[in-house]
Design a protein around this motif. Structure first.
Motif, PDB file in Angstrom:
ATOM      1  N   LYS A   1      40.815  51.940  41.670  1.00 49.17           N
ATOM      2  CA  LYS A   1      41.798  51.211  40.407  1.00 49.17           C
ATOM      3  C   LYS A   1      42.564  50.387  41.207  1.00 49.17           C
ATOM      4  O   LYS A   1      42.346  48.841  40.737  1.00 49.17           O
ATOM      5  CB  LYS A   1      41.937  51.892  39.293  1.00 49.17           C
ATOM      6  CG  LYS A   1      42.147  50.752  38.651  1.00 49.17           C
ATOM      7  CD  LYS A   1      42.547  52.187  37.179  1.00 49.17           C
ATOM      8  CE  LYS A   1      42.955  50.882  35.764  1.00 49.17           C
ATOM      9  NZ  LYS A   1      42.160  49.471  35.441  1.00 49.17           N
ATOM     10  N   TYR A   2      43.578  50.775  41.892  1.00 51.69           N
ATOM     11  CA  TYR A   2      44.595  50.037  42.773  1.00 51.69           C
ATOM     12  C   TYR A   2      44.654  50.822  43.639  1.00 51.69           C
ATOM     13  O   TYR A   2      44.580  52.028  44.247  1.00 51.69           O
ATOM     14  CB  TYR A   2      45.654  50.020  42.087  1.00 51.69           C
ATOM     15  CG  TYR A   2      46.065  51.239  41.612  1.00 51.69           C
ATOM     16  CD1 TYR A   2      47.583  51.710  41.970  1.00 51.69           C
ATOM     17  CD2 TYR A   2      46.341  51.797  39.876  1.00 51.69           C
ATOM     18  CE1 TYR A   2      48.035  53.363  41.527  1.00 51.69           C
ATOM     19  CE2 TYR A   2      46.695  52.989  39.493  1.00 51.69           C
ATOM     20  CZ  TYR A   2      47.973  53.478  40.355  1.00 51.69           C
ATOM     21  OH  TYR A   2      48.206  54.390  39.840  1.00 51.69           O
TER      22      TYR A   2
ATOM     23  N   ILE B   1      48.838  47.479  44.797  1.00 48.71           N
ATOM     24  CA  ILE B   1      47.659  46.401  44.556  1.00 48.71           C
ATOM     25  C   ILE B   1      46.347  46.866  44.283  1.00 48.71           C
ATOM     26  O   ILE B   1      45.909  47.373  44.092  1.00 48.71           O
ATOM     27  CB  ILE B   1      47.740  46.430  46.460  1.00 48.71           C
ATOM     28  CG1 ILE B   1      48.994  46.004  47.057  1.00 48.71           C
ATOM     29  CG2 ILE B   1      46.134  45.768  46.631  1.00 48.71           C
ATOM     30  CD1 ILE B   1      48.731  46.442  48.629  1.00 48.71           C
ATOM     31  N   GLU B   2      46.290  46.035  42.709  1.00 47.18           N
ATOM     32  CA  GLU B   2      45.091  46.680  42.033  1.00 47.18           C
ATOM     33  C   GLU B   2      42.966  45.400  42.510  1.00 47.18           C
ATOM     34  O   GLU B   2      43.292  44.147  42.941  1.00 47.18           O
ATOM     35  CB  GLU B   2      46.090  45.671  40.830  1.00 47.18           C
ATOM     36  CG  GLU B   2      44.659  45.744  39.733  1.00 47.18           C
ATOM     37  CD  GLU B   2      44.943  45.030  38.873  1.00 47.18           C
ATOM     38  OE1 GLU B   2      44.018  45.960  37.334  1.00 47.18           O
ATOM     39  OE2 GLU B   2      45.279  44.887  38.168  1.00 47.18           O
TER      40      GLU B   2
ATOM     41  N   SER C   1      46.905  41.044  43.126  1.00 46.75           N
ATOM     42  CA  SER C   1      45.733  41.626  43.182  1.00 46.75           C
ATOM     43  C   SER C   1      44.961  41.029  44.002  1.00 46.75           C
ATOM     44  O   SER C   1      45.524  40.166  44.553  1.00 46.75           O
ATOM     45  CB  SER C   1      45.020  40.836  41.365  1.00 46.75           C
ATOM     46  OG  SER C   1      45.802  41.400  40.520  1.00 46.75           O
TER      47      SER C   1
ATOM     48  N   ARG D   1      53.669  44.195  41.791  1.00 47.08           N
ATOM     49  CA  ARG D   1      52.033  44.093  41.535  1.00 47.08           C
ATOM     50  C   ARG D   1      51.061  42.549  42.276  1.00 47.08           C
ATOM     51  O   ARG D   1      51.659  41.594  41.559  1.00 47.08           O
ATOM     52  CB  ARG D   1      51.309  43.951  40.285  1.00 47.08           C
ATOM     53  CG  ARG D   1      52.770  45.818  39.667  1.00 47.08           C
ATOM     54  CD  ARG D   1      51.306  45.716  38.206  1.00 47.08           C
ATOM     55  NE  ARG D   1      50.732  44.559  37.922  1.00 47.08           N
ATOM     56  CZ  ARG D   1      51.660  43.931  36.416  1.00 47.08           C
ATOM     57  NH1 ARG D   1      52.353  44.322  36.138  1.00 47.08           N
ATOM     58  NH2 ARG D   1      50.970  43.286  35.907  1.00 47.08           N
TER      59      ARG D   1
ATOM     60  N   SER E   1      41.779  40.942  46.991  1.00 41.73           N
ATOM     61  CA  SER E   1      39.982  41.178  46.658  1.00 41.73           C
ATOM     62  C   SER E   1      39.662  42.796  47.374  1.00 41.73           C
ATOM     63  O   SER E   1      40.888  43.350  48.111  1.00 41.73           O
ATOM     64  CB  SER E   1      38.874  40.770  47.407  1.00 41.73           C
ATOM     65  OG  SER E   1      38.598  41.564  48.348  1.00 41.73           O
TER      66      SER E   1
ATOM     67  N   SER F   1      43.018  43.374  51.708  1.00 34.86           N
ATOM     68  CA  SER F   1      43.816  42.781  50.935  1.00 34.86           C
ATOM     69  C   SER F   1      45.286  43.556  51.554  1.00 34.86           C
ATOM     70  O   SER F   1      46.141  42.954  50.653  1.00 34.86           O
ATOM     71  CB  SER F   1      43.281  45.210  50.409  1.00 34.86           C
ATOM     72  OG  SER F   1      42.227  45.388  50.106  1.00 34.86           O
TER      73      SER F   1
ATOM     74  N   ASP G   1      47.526  44.054  33.652  1.00 34.39           N
ATOM     75  CA  ASP G   1      47.811  43.188  32.700  1.00 34.39           C
ATOM     76  C   ASP G   1      47.463  43.001  31.244  1.00 34.39           C
ATOM     77  O   ASP G   1      48.371  42.480  30.458  1.00 34.39           O
ATOM     78  CB  ASP G   1      47.111  40.998  33.598  1.00 34.39           C
ATOM     79  CG  ASP G   1      47.694  40.805  34.704  1.00 34.39           C
ATOM     80  OD1 ASP G   1      48.908  41.479  34.990  1.00 34.39           O
ATOM     81  OD2 ASP G   1      47.018  40.555  35.043  1.00 34.39           O
TER      82      ASP G   1
ATOM     83  N   THR H   1      43.007  46.493  33.027  1.00 40.44           N
ATOM     84  CA  THR H   1      43.582  46.320  33.920  1.00 40.44           C
ATOM     85  C   THR H   1      45.049  46.273  33.561  1.00 40.44           C
ATOM     86  O   THR H   1      45.278  45.624  32.032  1.00 40.44           O
ATOM     87  CB  THR H   1      43.478  43.855  33.974  1.00 40.44           C
ATOM     88  OG1 THR H   1      44.161  43.768  32.992  1.00 40.44           O
ATOM     89  CG2 THR H   1      41.814  44.039  34.249  1.00 40.44           C
TER      90      THR H   1
ATOM     91  N   GLU I   1      40.521  43.402  42.400  1.00 48.92           N
ATOM     92  CA  GLU I   1      40.443  42.692  41.480  1.00 48.92           C
ATOM     93  C   GLU I   1      38.780  42.677  41.183  1.00 48.92           C
ATOM     94  O   GLU I   1      37.479  43.412  41.857  1.00 48.92           O
ATOM     95  CB  GLU I   1      39.994  40.705  41.969  1.00 48.92           C
ATOM     96  CG  GLU I   1      41.391  40.647  42.434  1.00 48.92           C
ATOM     97  CD  GLU I   1      41.380  38.862  42.969  1.00 48.92           C
ATOM     98  OE1 GLU I   1      41.012  38.813  43.579  1.00 48.92           O
ATOM     99  OE2 GLU I   1      42.520  38.962  42.598  1.00 48.92           O
TER     100      GLU I   1
END
Length: 370
Positions: free
Chosen positions: A354-355, A367-368, A264, A262, A266, A272, A108, A106, A370
């Motif tokens: 992924k994003y 926008i990652e 995160s 950034r 759904s 989103s 993070d 991730t 989750e």
């Protein structure tokens, strides 16, 4: 016992053992160079190591991999390397991640590392790791080898925005090599065989030592303001050090704004973009190409079958229709969408990536999923 283990280090006046113990480093790729990097960092006393690799050990790995044995053939590279590192120093907290780092890391997690050391053998993985480190401002050390030369590159993203990235000086030939993996529609070629670069333990051990040395400098707080490259001839010992200049035309770092934030959310498209101010014709880009639809122009010339899945889940065989057996399937793949297009056509779907990257003025919003 711990004090005795690091007693010789304590005699070095510049050696910060406590900082090294507190450091956290990610190693992506546990082959020849990855073995050497992991071994060196463990013996230095780096307290936290995360090892990533999707591959399994083969017999030819044994001539270049200090952590592998004949009894390990067929086992996970990352898991075996982690267990051997633990044997070298039980004080090291080491984690093995078997799989593709792109799926496992991730943002993070990337940000949590003091640096990431790239020990992979293909451009596509390097570019993807470069993206993650760019977004999170995580220092990246990249390695490259052949049978004779060692290359170690340091990209100190933590130092600021005007730092060259891995793609800034990447030649067109590298992109051409990546394209060889795919059909013209960015579907994986079934018959493609990746060309492996031959090397020896001499080259890989020298590369691993220099990469670990660069990581040690970063732990000590010596972060340069510019990207640098070291090229060493392992036969003659001749080396060159050069600065890597940032390119304003780089397709990697120039796509991001002056600041990156950034969030995160759904992966559901309908939810989103809640809380983000945007215009319907604004565009977003996805981290990976998405296969939107497929249509056989023989069997169903007027009908598009919506797929909306990550294109990496498919290969070039999808161009052959299962009904008529002809090479007649039109495939629509894209990685750029307007927000109105997403709302009107795909609101019931989830982002299969992924994003996504949304650029607002000169700010990048990542926008990652989750």
């Amino acid at each position: 016992m711990k004090a005795e283990r690091y007693q010789r280090h304590s005699l070095i006046d510049w050696f910060p053992q406590e900082k090294i113990k507190a450091a956290k480093i990610g190693i992506v790729g546990c082959g020849a160079v990855g073995n050497e990097v992991a071994k060196n960092l463990a013996l230095l006393g780096v307290g936290n190591l995360d090892l990533y690799d999707f591959d399994k050990i083969e017999v030819h790995n044994l001539t270049r991999s200090i952590l592998f044995r004949e009894s390990d053939i067929g086992k996970s590279k990352s898991e075996v390397a982690a267990s051997k590192v633990q044997e070298l120093d039980s004080n090291v907290n080491v984690n093995a991640f078997h799989g593709d780092f792109w799926d496992l890391m991730t943002l993070d997690m990337v940000e949590s590392y003091d640096c990431i050391i790239c020990c992979v053998d293909n451009f596509e993985a390097r570019i993807r790791l470069n993206q993650l480190c760019l977004i999170t401002k995580t220092n990246l050390i990249n390695t490259g080898i052949d049978s004779k030369f060692c290359q170690i590159e340091l990209f100190p993203f933590q130092s600021g925005n005007n730092v060259a990235c891995f793609e800034c000086n990447l030649p067109n030939s590298a992109y051409e090599r990546m394209q060889q993996r795919y059909s013209c529609g960015w579907l994986k070629k079934v018959s493609f065989i990746e060309k492996k670069i031959p090397t020896t333990i001499i080259t890989s051990s020298l590369t691993g030592s220099l990469a670990a040395s660069k990581a040690l400098n970063l732990i000590r707080g010596e972060t340069p303001s510019a990207a640098t490259r070291i090229l060493v001839n392992s036969f003659t010992g001749v080396s060159t050090i050069s600065l890597i200049q940032q390119s304003c035309e780089c397709i990697g770092c120039s796509s991001f704004g002056d600041s990156i934030s950034r969030i995160s959310v759904s992966p559901k498209i309908k939810s989103s973009f809640k809380g983000i101010t945007y215009e319907s014709d604004d565009q977003i880009s996805t981290s990976e190409p998405i296969l939107i639809s497929m249509r056989c122009h023989n069997c169903e010339p007027e009908e598009n079958n919506i797929i909306f899945k990550n294109s990496s889940n498919f290969d070039s065989t999808v161009s052959t229709c299962r009904k008529c057996g002809e090479d007649s399937v039109d495939v629509d793949i894209n990685d750029t969408f307007t927000l109105s297009e997403l709302e009107n056509k795909f609101s019931d779907y989830s982002f299969p990536c992924k994003y996504v990257h949304y650029k607002l003025n000169n700010q990048s919003i990542i926008i990652e999923m989750e």
